[in-house]
Design an enzyme around this catalytic site. Structure first.
Site, PDB file in Angstrom:
ATOM      1  N   HIS A  23     104.660   7.512 -78.465  1.00  0.00           N
ATOM      2  CA  HIS A  23     104.310   8.605 -78.450  1.00  0.00           C
ATOM      3  C   HIS A  23     104.995   9.720 -79.237  1.00  0.00           C
ATOM      4  CE1 HIS A  23     101.456  11.780 -76.947  1.00  0.00           C
ATOM      5  NE2 HIS A  23     102.590  12.717 -76.532  1.00  0.00           N
TER       6      HIS A  23
ATOM      7  N   SER B 152     100.972  15.661 -80.084  1.00  0.00           N
ATOM      8  CA  SER B 152     100.508  15.495 -78.730  1.00  0.00           C
ATOM      9  C   SER B 152      99.325  16.699 -78.403  1.00  0.00           C
ATOM     10  CB  SER B 152     101.685  15.621 -77.777  1.00  0.00           C
ATOM     11  OG  SER B 152     101.219  15.113 -76.267  1.00  0.00           O
TER      12      SER B 152
ATOM     13  N   ASP C 143     101.694   3.929 -78.219  1.00  0.00           N
ATOM     14  CA  ASP C 143     101.651   5.099 -77.572  1.00  0.00           C
ATOM     15  C   ASP C 143     100.847   4.882 -75.997  1.00  0.00           C
ATOM     16  OD1 ASP C 143     101.339   7.669 -76.544  1.00  0.00           O
ATOM     17  OD2 ASP C 143     100.855   8.451 -78.325  1.00  0.00           O
TER      18      ASP C 143
END
Length: 663
Positions: free
Chosen positions: A622, A504, A590
């Site tokens: 994600h 991320s 995601d």
């Protein structure tokens, strides 16, 4: 002096490693031991205390919910998930119901489901396509009902609905006026408080006197003085109400740098007293909530936990003093009250350590006795684990960065290959705990450095605000660079064998690192990292709209309307500066960072004949959830690091259950 002490502690650790362990051969830990499913995990006591539930694999190796009678061996699986698994759950306020969330292959449109233990059925309580369930609220006096937030009426906003667990009936309870990010019930199971992130970027604690009464903002804090959970979808600054409803317990940084747990007058918003505060740390955040223990009967605060170098509880009410004293001495590490029965007489207590996965005890407050209930990954105890040392690293401007250093067992701690592991968020933090990824890396011979760069949460609003406008080319990235150079100067890291990795925002920082300072690294691994910040903001889920303004404020510029500024801080536009082999992983579903973010930088690198390995998982979002995909990814990452940083590796075999696609 504190920094000098921390530096001394590092060298004490290095010396111990060299003298005691250098002669022993350190066994290679199989990836399955570190990254495989737990044997048993996350036990929750039922309201009556007569049962407990936990997560464990089915015969097919898929995590499901199991239930057992307390003190008996009658364990049985009560869900039948056959693909993705269940990763979290909680009891309703009755032994008849267990509640859990599930999405569709990582799309984060979670549905709230209920297991009825009387009938054995599993029901989807929010069977609405494209709708996300969040902000689950329960009350012991209403065991057959819950409240849940749904963006059903408007996909941008979450209203609150009352749901009957028997019939599945869903009824609108409170309509979102457009700025509410979190809701709170009072002791009568009425929604009486809300946390609102307002148009002017201030945050308001909002209260009403009853379900038919008007709302009023009783405590408003400006953007730079607001704790992160007051600016986050699903976050709340309200802990609960007093038994008479006249006072509420809330979290604020209005008059302090770190968060304070305070009592507010529900009528005026006046701060009546400060219940708990720490000079260096904010209240401990666990799963997007503050770790505050309330009395089951009257709602008063019993304890509050803070997390600076390690989490620690502060006792507020004398009724738990003896309990906490006993629990502190029961097991090594840090304890957390994980689950409690309705009468608050039986607790399940979790112990957190840097060298051992989750350990759980069943504790009786009546007898003051604790007994071991379960260990999540018992096989880990067969292997040598690396200690994690808390350190303060000075950035170039003198800011002290709370960081963690883990060294391979059996080494001198000198001239090692090193991985810089960058946390996501960026409004999150690294913590002292057992981290399977850290243990995997140290076991393969790498030192691991984790840095809470400025902008991280948990250390006060000044620390968090210091990251504003500092993405990629600024101090947030400089902090990571400074920490790597510190490790080189200390003689810990071999300057020719340093890698960087993260997921991320950590993936984004990884990309920025190999763009800004490619000379520092010889390998990089990015998981679901955004390569183009403007594209990131434009592709947010619709329900992130109320907090999108926070992103723009903290990034420092509206990158969607300023292409030049966006290019400056987006690695995609600087691939010509990359000189480092890169591995990228992404989940196709995601909703936060679209797969296109990775597709585009891979395409740009390959046009310039730059080395990049790219793996995609079509049934993930994600990050990775399925055991087969996790094992596949880390197997490939291990080979990648062995090629470029020359560490040890366990040979990889194909995992047929993995959905991996090589792109």
């Amino acid at each position: 002096m504190k920094f000098l002490y921390q530096t001394f502690s590092i060298w004490a650790l290095l010396s111990l490693s060299a003298v005691v362990l250098a002669e022993s051969e350190v066994q290679l830990i199989p990836r399955k031991v570190l990254f495989g499913n737990p044997v048993k995990d996350k036990p929750m006591i039922s309201p009556s205390g007569m049962r407990f539930a936990y997560l464990a694999p089915s015969e097919e190796g898929i995590l499901n919910i199991w239930v057992a009678s307390t003190g008996k061996k009658d364990d049985r699986m009560v869900t039948q998930d056959q693909r993705r698994g269940i990763f979290d759950f909680q009891w309703g306020y009755s032994d008849d119901y267990i509640l859990f969330f599930q999405d569709n292959n990582g799309d984060e449109n979670h549905h709230l489901k209920v297991v009825n233990l009387r009938t054995g059925t599993v029901q989807d309580l929010t069977p609405f396509a494209g709708v996300r369930a969040t902000n689950l609220l329960k009350d012991d006096a209403h065991p057959e009902e819950v409240m849940i937030g749904l963006n059903l009426r408007d996909h941008n906003l979450f209203d609150m609905y009352r749901v009957n667990l028997n019939t599945g009936a869903v009824k609108l309870e409170a309509q979102n006026p457009g700025d509410v990010i979190g809701w709170t019930i009072d002791r009568q199971f009425t929604i009486r408080a809300a946390t609102a992130f307002r148009e002017d970027l201030s945050t308001a604690i909002r209260v009403r006197d009853g379900i038919d009464k008007p709302w009023r903002d009783v405590l408003v804090t400006p953007f730079e003085k607001t704790p992160f959970l007051g600016q986050y979808n699903g976050g709340s600054l309200v802990i609960g109400f007093s038994s008479n409803g006249n006072h509420l317990y809330a979290v604020t940084s209005m008059n302090n740098d770190t968060t304070q747990l305070v009592t507010l007058d529900a009528a005026t918003g006046k701060i009546l007293d400060v219940i708990a505060v720490h000079p260096l740390a904010d209240l401990w955040e666990v799963n997007d909530r503050y770790e505050v223990l309330l009395d089951k009967k009257n709602g008063r605060v019993l304890s509050a936990a803070f997390d600076y170098l390690k989490p620690e509880y502060r006792v507020v009410d004398k009724s738990v003093v003896n309990d906490f004293k006993i629990l502190r001495n029961q097991e090594s590490g840090v304890f957390r009250v994980f689950s409690r029965d309705a009468l608050d007489t039986i607790w399940i207590v979790q112990y957190i350590s840097d060298v051992r996965p989750n350990v759980y005890y069943l504790y009786s407050r009546a007898t003051k006795k604790a007994q071991l209930l379960m260990v999540s990954h018992p096989e880990v105890d067969q292997y040598s684990m690396s200690k994690t040392q808390e350190i303060l690293i000075p950035a170039r401007d003198g800011m002290k960065l709370v960081s963690f250093l883990s060294l391979p067992v059996g080494t001198t701690g000198r001239n090692l290959p090193m991985m810089l592991s960058v946390h996501g968020g960026p409004w999150g933090r690294d913590e002292w705990r057992f981290d399977p990824e850290v243990q995997w890396l140290t076991n393969r011979g790498y030192a691991v450095l984790q840095v809470n760069f400025r902008g991280s949460t948990g250390f006060g609003v000044k620390y968090m605000n210091a990251g504003n406008g500092q993405w990629c080319k600024g101090s947030m990235q400089n902090d990571l660079t400074d920490a790597v150079r510190w490790a080189i100067n200390q003689g810990i890291a071999d300057p020719k064998r340093i890698g960087i990795s993260g997921a991320s925002y950590g993936g984004y920082a990884t990309l920025c690192g190999i763009v800004n300072t490619p000379e520092l690294y010889v390998g990089a691994i990015d998981m679901v990292g955004p390569s183009d910040v403007g594209h990131l903001l434009s592709s947010f889920p619709s329900y992130w709209k109320p907090v999108k303004r926070r992103w723009i404020r903290r990034i420092g510029v509206d990158v969607e309307s300023d292409p030049e500024a966006n290019e400056e801080i987006s690695p995609l536009y600087h691939v010509d500066k990359i000189r480092v082999p890169l591995m990228i992983g992404h989940g196709s579903n995601d909703p936060r960072v679209k797969q296109a973010a990775s597709d585009r930088i891979v395409e740009a690198m390959r046009k310039k004949n730059l080395p990049v390995d790219y793996v995609v998982y079509p049934d993930e979002g994600h990050g990775l959830i399925r055991e087969a995909n996790i094992l596949d990814f880390y197997g490939r990452a291990e080979e990648f690091l062995a090629r470029h940083l020359k560490g040890r590796f366990e040979p990889r075999s194909q995992i047929k259950e993995s959905s991996v696609q090589l792109r």
